[in-house]
Design an enzyme around this catalytic site. Structure first.
Site, mmCIF file in Angstrom:
data_model
loop_
_atom_site.group_PDB
_atom_site.id
_atom_site.type_symbol
_atom_site.label_atom_id
_atom_site.label_comp_id
_atom_site.label_asym_id
_atom_site.label_seq_id
_atom_site.Cartn_x
_atom_site.Cartn_y
_atom_site.Cartn_z
ATOM 1 N N CYS A 197 -0.334 4.110 2.224
ATOM 2 C CA CYS A 197 -0.048 3.917 3.652
ATOM 3 C C CYS A 197 1.432 4.148 3.962
ATOM 4 C CB CYS A 197 -0.378 2.494 4.096
ATOM 5 S SG CYS A 197 -1.870 1.802 3.400
ATOM 6 N N ASP A 198 2.306 3.625 3.113
ATOM 7 C CA ASP A 198 3.711 3.523 3.502
ATOM 8 C C ASP A 198 4.685 4.376 2.691
ATOM 9 O OD1 ASP A 198 2.903 1.643 5.374
ATOM 10 O OD2 ASP A 198 3.163 -0.036 4.012
ATOM 11 N N CYS A 220 0.830 -1.217 0.000
ATOM 12 C CA CYS A 220 0.000 0.000 0.000
ATOM 13 C C CYS A 220 0.858 1.257 0.000
ATOM 14 C CB CYS A 220 -0.926 -0.029 1.217
ATOM 15 S SG CYS A 220 -1.911 1.471 1.396
#
Ligand code: NAP
Length: 325
Positions: free
Chosen positions: A148-149, A145
């Site tokens: 997200c990261d 993701c």
């Protein structure tokens, strides 16, 4: 013996647990069938159990670890009286109400649960490469993701695996942070749409490694340090030093046990009536990634879990008052 419940919720990620909070506060005594411990995303808590820090969930100024966030969701649902069963649904019969559910710990023929209404929140899983050490490195250099990261890879040289729209979208997003993004694709042609291809080809930070598959991951101290790629034509191997690898080879909804009983799209995602959580079966509602391949965020999943609980509450109340349309 079959346990009779008013509301069963299958799945315990953000969607299932938000639905549990709302249904419990509506005094519907929901029972959450939360999954079994495993190293994949169908474990209790869902995909967030495989992430480290979450910085984009509103309300947490300094971020929060994925497992801690899911622990909080669960404790909040429990506080209002939601019940939890650590098992997996192995079979369902949605042809008549109350609905019947069998779980993997049930050796008999009788259903484990019979439920007046059901919320399906079983989520989706990112497909993984299947390379040795991959699971252990998720959150430590390997990610599924970018939203997200990506932030954690500021100024680094990183790679994305895949040739579809997801891979290109992730790669383009990652160029905001990374110094360079290499797309590793197993063929010499992309599957992605023309418009995404155009954007990727014209971005100076994006380059391509064609006809290569990731065949190994190197790590030091539990963190990714290099990726081994193999040329599918020649078999030649090469090790590329790298701190980040994003796997974007597609997603699959966890809908196998509902096949043939709920309407699904061609990719197996549950179809809901637009703007609602209603499925093709009256009394069955769907929330989260199991019905959403577009947004796939914890916050959108939580929002749809809330919608499902409200739709369900409305459905049961209308039925009790004999006013259902
Ligand atoms: P996808 O279209 O199925 O693409 C998956 C890619 O991963 C393919 O290029 C495939 O290679 C590769 N792949 C699959 N298994 C692999 C493996 N084991 N090792 C290496 N590579 C592997 O999946 P997606 O990109 O997630 O997209 C899913 C759907 O969502 C598509 O319809 C897409 O258009 C849509 N989507 C749209 C947008 C957008 O419009 N902005 C964004 C994201 C997704 P091959 O090409 O060789 O099969």
């Amino acid at each position: 013996m079959t346990e009779r419940v008013t509301v069963a919720i299958v799945g315990s990620g953000p969607a299932g647990l938000t639905a549990a909070i709302y249904a419990a506060r509506a005094e519907l005594s929901p029972v959450v069938i939360e999954g079994e411990p495993s190293s994949t995303s169908d474990q209790p808590g869902g995909q967030l159990m495989l992430t480290t820090e979450i910085e984009n969930f509103p309300g947490f100024v300094d971020g929060i670890m994925g497992p801690e966030l899911m622990g909080n969701f669960r404790a909040q649902a429990e506080r209002f009286g939601a019940g939890f069963r650590m098992t997996k649904v192995s079979r369902v019969d949605l042809s008549r109400r109350p609905f019947s559910l069998w779980t993997s710990d049930n050796r008999g023929d009788e259903p484990t649960y019979s439920a007046d209404a059901l919320i399906v929140a079983t989520g989706a899983r990112s497909l993984l490469l299947g390379v040795e050490g991959e699971l252990g490195l998720i959150g430590h250099g390997v990610s599924t993701c970018a939203t997200c990261d990506g932030f954690f890879f500021r100024g680094q040289d990183i790679a994305v695996v895949g040739g579809g729209d997801s891979a290109l979208e992730e790669a383009l997003f990652l160029t905001k942070f990374a110094r360079s993004v290499t797309i590793i694709h197993r063929r010499d042609q992309l599957r992605a749409s023309r418009i995404m291809q155009g954007r990727a080809f014209s971005n100076d930070k994006v380059s391509f490694l064609w006809n290569r598959v990731v065949s190994g991951l190197k790590s030091e101290g539990g963190t990714l340090t290099a990726v081994e790629v193999t040329d599918v034509g020649t078999g030649e191997r090469e090790e590329i030093p790298m701190g980040g690898l994003f796997v974007a080879i597609g997603h699959a909804p966890n809908t196998d046990v509902f096949k043939g009983q709920l309407e699904m799209d061609d990719s197996g995602y549950i179809v809901t009536h637009p703007g609602t959580s209603l499925t093709s079966v009256e009394g069955v509602f769907a929330a989260g990634d199991v019905q959403d391949h577009r947004y796939r965020q914890a916050i959108t999943a939580a929002g749809s879990g809330c919608q499902a609980a409200l739709d369900l509450e409305h459905f049961l109340a209308a039925e009790a008052h004999g006013t259902r349309e």
